[in-house]
Scaffold this active site. Structure first.
Site, PDB file in Angstrom:
ATOM      1  N   THR A  31       3.549  -0.578  -1.833  1.00 20.12           N
ATOM      2  CA  THR A  31       3.277   0.849  -1.919  1.00 20.12           C
ATOM      3  C   THR A  31       3.995   1.614  -0.805  1.00 20.12           C
ATOM      4  OG1 THR A  31       1.255   0.696  -0.581  1.00 20.12           O
ATOM      5  CG2 THR A  31       1.017   0.445  -2.967  1.00 20.12           C
ATOM      6  N   ASP A  32       4.170   2.914  -1.033  1.00 18.39           N
ATOM      7  CA  ASP A  32       4.839   3.754  -0.039  1.00 18.39           C
ATOM      8  C   ASP A  32       3.803   4.608   0.703  1.00 18.39           C
ATOM      9  OD1 ASP A  32       4.140   5.836  -1.776  1.00 18.39           O
ATOM     10  OD2 ASP A  32       6.165   6.074  -2.562  1.00 18.39           O
ATOM     11  N   GLN A  33       4.268   5.535   1.511  1.00 16.93           N
ATOM     12  CA  GLN A  33       3.382   6.366   2.316  1.00 16.93           C
ATOM     13  C   GLN A  33       2.444   7.213   1.462  1.00 16.93           C
ATOM     14  OE1 GLN A  33       5.462   8.778   5.126  1.00 16.93           O
ATOM     15  NE2 GLN A  33       3.632   9.268   6.297  1.00 16.93           N
TER      16      GLN A  33
END
Length: 149
Positions: free
Chosen positions: A19-21
């Protein structure tokens, strides 16, 4: 297994590092999931990538496309549905649908195109070189536009 119109299903649990930010799956991870799907597809038909390489053939990617429709998030379970929509003597086309398992929401669709080559990266005609493998792949295809599930 009925090879005609075969659909491979690969279950994946989203890991935190995917996952990203924003808390959603980073786009490039879907390409990894596509690879998991096509590896499972060929394995289900009785041919692992390792076996293909031992036979002296490889299947490099020459095109990939993904259409993102809805996000997957950490700890979601997703299913990658993989079909082969074209099997010719020189190339394969795989199509993918990634759905969230809990609600069957379509997250991503895509395709990848691969060519058959030898270890010297020269094209190989699979219909001539490995007719049994070629026949299995052709029998498993789902023509584009047909229901894949």
């Amino acid at each position: 297994m009925n090879a005609s119109n075969y659909v491979s299903q690969s279950s994946i649990r989203v890991r935190y590092q995917e996952t990203d930010q924003m808390g959603i799956v980073y786009h490039s991870n879907y390409l990894v999931w596509f690879e998991i799907g096509r590896t499972a597809y060929t394995h289900d038909l009785g041919y692992s990538y390792r076996e293909l390489e031992k036979l002296g053939v490889m299947l490099p990617l020459i095109e990939v496309k993904a259409n993102y429709r809805a996000p997957a998030r950490y700890d979601d379970e997703v299913i990658v549905y993989t079909t082969c929509t074209e099997a010719s003597g020189s190339r394969l086309i795989f199509e993918y649908e990634v759905k969230r398992k809990r609600d069957d929401v379509l997250l991503t669709t895509g395709h990848s195109i691969h060519v058959w080559v030898n270890k010297e990266m020269k094209r190989v005609n699979m219909k001539e070189k490995f007719p049994d493998l070629f026949a299995t792949l052709v029998a498993s295809t789902t023509p584009k536009g047909r229901d894949r599930r």
